[in-house]
Design an enzyme around this catalytic site. Structure first.
Site, PDB file in Angstrom:
ATOM      1  N   HIS A  32       0.833  -1.198   0.000  1.00 20.46           N
ATOM      2  CA  HIS A  32       0.000   0.000   0.000  1.00 20.46           C
ATOM      3  C   HIS A  32       0.876   1.259   0.000  1.00 20.46           C
ATOM      4  O   HIS A  32       0.733   2.136  -0.845  1.00 20.46           O
ATOM      5  CB  HIS A  32      -0.925  -0.025   1.224  1.00 20.46           C
ATOM      6  CG  HIS A  32      -1.841   1.150   1.352  1.00 20.46           C
ATOM      7  ND1 HIS A  32      -3.182   1.081   1.077  1.00 20.46           N
ATOM      8  CD2 HIS A  32      -1.610   2.435   1.731  1.00 20.46           C
ATOM      9  CE1 HIS A  32      -3.744   2.265   1.278  1.00 20.46           C
ATOM     10  NE2 HIS A  32      -2.800   3.105   1.681  1.00 20.46           N
ATOM     11  N   GLU A  33       1.809   1.302   0.942  1.00 16.40           N
ATOM     12  CA  GLU A  33       2.663   2.495   1.024  1.00 16.40           C
ATOM     13  C   GLU A  33       3.560   2.607  -0.200  1.00 16.40           C
ATOM     14  O   GLU A  33       3.806   3.693  -0.712  1.00 16.40           O
ATOM     15  CB  GLU A  33       3.513   2.473   2.301  1.00 16.40           C
ATOM     16  CG  GLU A  33       2.714   2.525   3.608  1.00 16.40           C
ATOM     17  CD  GLU A  33       1.769   3.707   3.683  1.00 16.40           C
ATOM     18  OE1 GLU A  33       2.064   4.758   3.072  1.00 16.40           O
ATOM     19  OE2 GLU A  33       0.711   3.577   4.326  1.00 16.40           O
TER      20      GLU A  33
HETATM   21 ZN    ZN Z   1      -2.895   5.078   2.098  1.00 18.59          ZN
END
Ligand code: ZN
Ligand code: ADP
Ligand code: MG
Length: 648
Positions: free
Chosen positions: A447-448
């Site tokens: 995600h990051e």
């Molecule tokens: Zn996020």
């Protein structure tokens, strides 16, 4: 509670005051003690009276008789007279001489008693006397207790100084501070506001100069700015620079539970200020008091409205050149009553912005005066790492860094302490041992990485400064920090679109890698939606809806939409707005998918690095960014399906 709230002296209060003086003697030692005595006094008096009555009136050596014996004595003609009370019978024996013996017996259900008494010619009567003793016991006593309790409560709420009979007196923290001990030197980063207030200082210092020319100085100055930007500090600094007394009160001090008290306080405050002119009245957190009337969904708040009305009356009631300047501070100007902002009241508004990078450096300098820093510490670098921080945050930062250095047993405070303090303030305390399962960790890493990779790829995003998947605080599982290269006041359409894409990057990476999505993107999506909505409804950035705004015209310059609710466009327009927003997000989604699919290898590599090390920043991050950009072969220019990125 009495509702009569006229500004004239309250007659009841007057009488009570005189009463109080009679009890106390006209010049009691000290007002707070005097009140204390007052209620206790009556209470003690009542107690004494009751015990005296009990001792002397009824309990005069009464002999207790069983009822049967009493009956027998009546039959034997030994009883002279009786008093029939509801639950007992008192009487006197027949006896020669003055000393009549009295007796008492418990009354027993006995219908024949009266006939017997008649037969034996005993004088009898019902209870008549002492009714007022009952009165005292059943009525005055509880009253006294109530009053005592009430005054106790008031004292607790009021923090001490005043009592039942003087609730109206302003227990202003009468900061009639002659020396506030703060000057303009202690305020930094808000130079424009300082310059504007310089005029006020001049006026307070040399009123004649202005009066001579007939100029009018504004009566009311409203400081508007986010919490912690230094509004309170600045108001004090004005008083300090001018060397005048500073009367300070917070809006919430005026809003009391008793109707009319707030209004009385306002009256007192202005009365005192007038006697001390030239001076400054400072009303902190004005919004607590000055909320627009009729804005309260729960119906009116009488007390607040009265207080507000009183404030308006007082502000109108003195001359512009009387030497009293009213300053007020608020961080929510949009909810203030428009009447407060009218000409002749708070008509001068001073905006206090968040400090820019140079301002932040200056503030850091002020607050590290008393802190021992490493010799070559570059405050400018720290200022660059803290975009969006306000004065209060920076003061806090210096303090945190100093505490950290002390905990580490260091001699002076260095960059690493500041770095950690920044992390701490931004993300909440590091929760190093927070358990996170490996699957979640993978999701967070991708995600990051998705956010970061999109930020590295689009043309107008701020450079990525740090990526971490160390959980912080309660909410964030990880974050990608972007550092603006400069402070921004305007954003172009392209920049907003790029920001949308960066926000979606996390979620799209999850989709691509796991072919599934998680709840972790909720905040990202919310922010993306807000941007899309603003673009369509406020900024006129949708070609289909054109250069119209669809937000309601504010009632005051600051009043925001939503406060009054009603929509002022058709159902059809609403549908178009929804469609346009959907389209903006949809296009951004496709574009991000395109970017991430193309850079799938970088995505994997970045996620692996994060899984292994949890943090990526500094030179390594820069190298990675450079590699991504070099490799991209013009993603920016190739243009996705939607819009061209112009590399500027
Ligand atoms: Zn996020
Ligand atoms: P506000 O009233 O706007 O919420 P305050 O004036 O109470 O903010 O600021 C809190 C503290 O933060 C101040 O006491 C001061 O130490 C620090 N501070 C805030 N702004 C500044 C500034 N511009 N310059 C120096 N210190 C500041
Ligand atoms: Mg404040």
């Amino acid at each position: 509670m009495a509702r009569n709230q006229t500004p004239q002296p309250n007659p009841l209060k007057d009488i009570m005051n005189r009463l109080k003086q009679r009890v106390e003697g006209a010049d009691g030692p000290d007002p707070s003690k005097r009140k204390m005595h007052f209620s206790l006094w009556y209470f003690l008096l009542a107690m004494l009276m009751i015990s005296w009555l009990q001792g002397h009136l009824f309990e005069q050596q009464l002999e207790k008789l069983p009822y049967s014996q009493f009956k027998q004595m009546v039959r034997d003609h030994q009883v002279e007279s009786v008093v029939l009370e509801p639950d007992r019978i008192r009487g006197e024996f027949k006896q020669e001489g003055k000393d009549k013996r009295a007796f008492v017996t418990v009354r027993v259900e006995d219908p024949d008693l009266v006939r017997t008494l008649d037969e034996k010619e005993v004088k009898y009567t019902g209870l008549q006397e002492n009714k007022w003793v009952v009165l005292v016991l059943s009525w005055l006593m509880p009253m006294a207790l109530l009053i005592l309790f009430w005054s106790f409560l008031i004292r607790r709420m009021g923090g001490g100084a005043q009592g039942v009979l003087s609730v109206g007196k302003a227990r202003v923290k009468i900061y009639a501070e002659r020396e506030v001990g703060v000057g303009f030197d202690d305020v930094a980063g808000i130079d424009e506001a300082k310059a504007e207030l310089q005029e006020i200082v001049e006026f307070l210092k040399f009123p004649e100069k202005f009066q001579k020319l007939g100029g009018k100085i504004p009566k009311g100055v409203l400081l508007v700015g986010a919490p912690g930007t230094g509004k309170t500090l600045l108001a004090k600094a004005v008083a300090g620079e001018a060397g005048v007394p500073f009367f300070s009160m917070s809006g919430s001090d005026f809003v009391e539970m008793f109707v009319g008290v707030g209004a009385a306080r306002v009256r007192d405050l202005f009365g005192q200020a007038k006697q001390n002119a030239p001076c400054i009245i400072f009303l902190d957190e004005l919004d607590a008091l000055g909320k627009a009337r009729g804005l309260n969904p729960m119906g009116g708040h009488d007390e607040r409205e009265q207080t507000l009305n009183q404030l308006l009356v007082e502000m109108d009631g003195f001359e512009a050149n009387s030497g009293v300047i009213i300053m007020a501070a608020t961080n929510r100007p949009e909810i203030l009553d428009p009447a407060l902002l009218r000409a002749g009241r708070f008509d001068r508004h001073v905006a206090i912005d968040r400090p820019d990078i140079r301002g932040r450096e200056a503030i850091l300098k002020i607050h590290s005066r008393s802190v021992k820093l490493v010799a070559d510490l570059d405050l400018q670098k720290i200022a660059a790492m803290t975009p969006g921080f306000v004065g209060a945050d920076l003061a806090n930062l210096v303090n945190e860094a100093a505490l950290l250095a002390a905990r580490r047993g260091r001699e002076d405070v260095g960059l690493s302490e500041f770095q950690e303090a920044i992390d701490r303030i931004i993300g909440g305390l590091e929760k190093k041992n927070r358990a996170i399962n490996p699957k979640e960790k993978r999701i967070v890493a991708y995600h990051e990485a998705g956010h970061a990779l999109v930020a590295m790829s689009v043309a107008n995003a701020d450079p990525v400064n740090k990526i971490t998947i160390i959980p912080r605080g309660i909410a964030a599982l990880g974050y990608t920090q972007q550092l603006p290269t400069e402070d921004r006041y305007l954003m172009t359409r392209e920049e907003l679109l790029d920001r949308l894409q960066v926000l979606l990057g996390g979620r799209v990476a999850e989709e691509i890698v796991f072919e599934d999505s998680s709840t972790g993107a909720q905040n990202d999506l919310q922010r993306a939606t807000d941007i899309a909505r603003s673009m369509v409804m406020e900024y006129g950035m949708s070609s289909r809806l054109g250069l119209l705004t669809y937000t309601r015209e504010p009632r005051s310059p600051y009043l925001q939409t939503g406060a009054t609710g009603a929509r002022e466009f058709s159902e059809q327009t609403q549908q178009q707005i929804d469609e346009e927003m959907g389209e903006l997000i949809g296009q951004a989604h496709q574009r991000v998918r395109f970017i991430l699919l193309e850079k799938r290898e970088h995505l994997n590599r970045l996620a692996e690095i994060l899984l292994e090390r949890e943090v990526l920043d500094g030179e390594e991050l820069k190298a990675f960014t450079a590699a991504v950009r070099a490799d991209a072969g013009g993603v920016g220019g190739s243009g996705g399906p939607m819009h061209q990125h112009k590399d500027i």
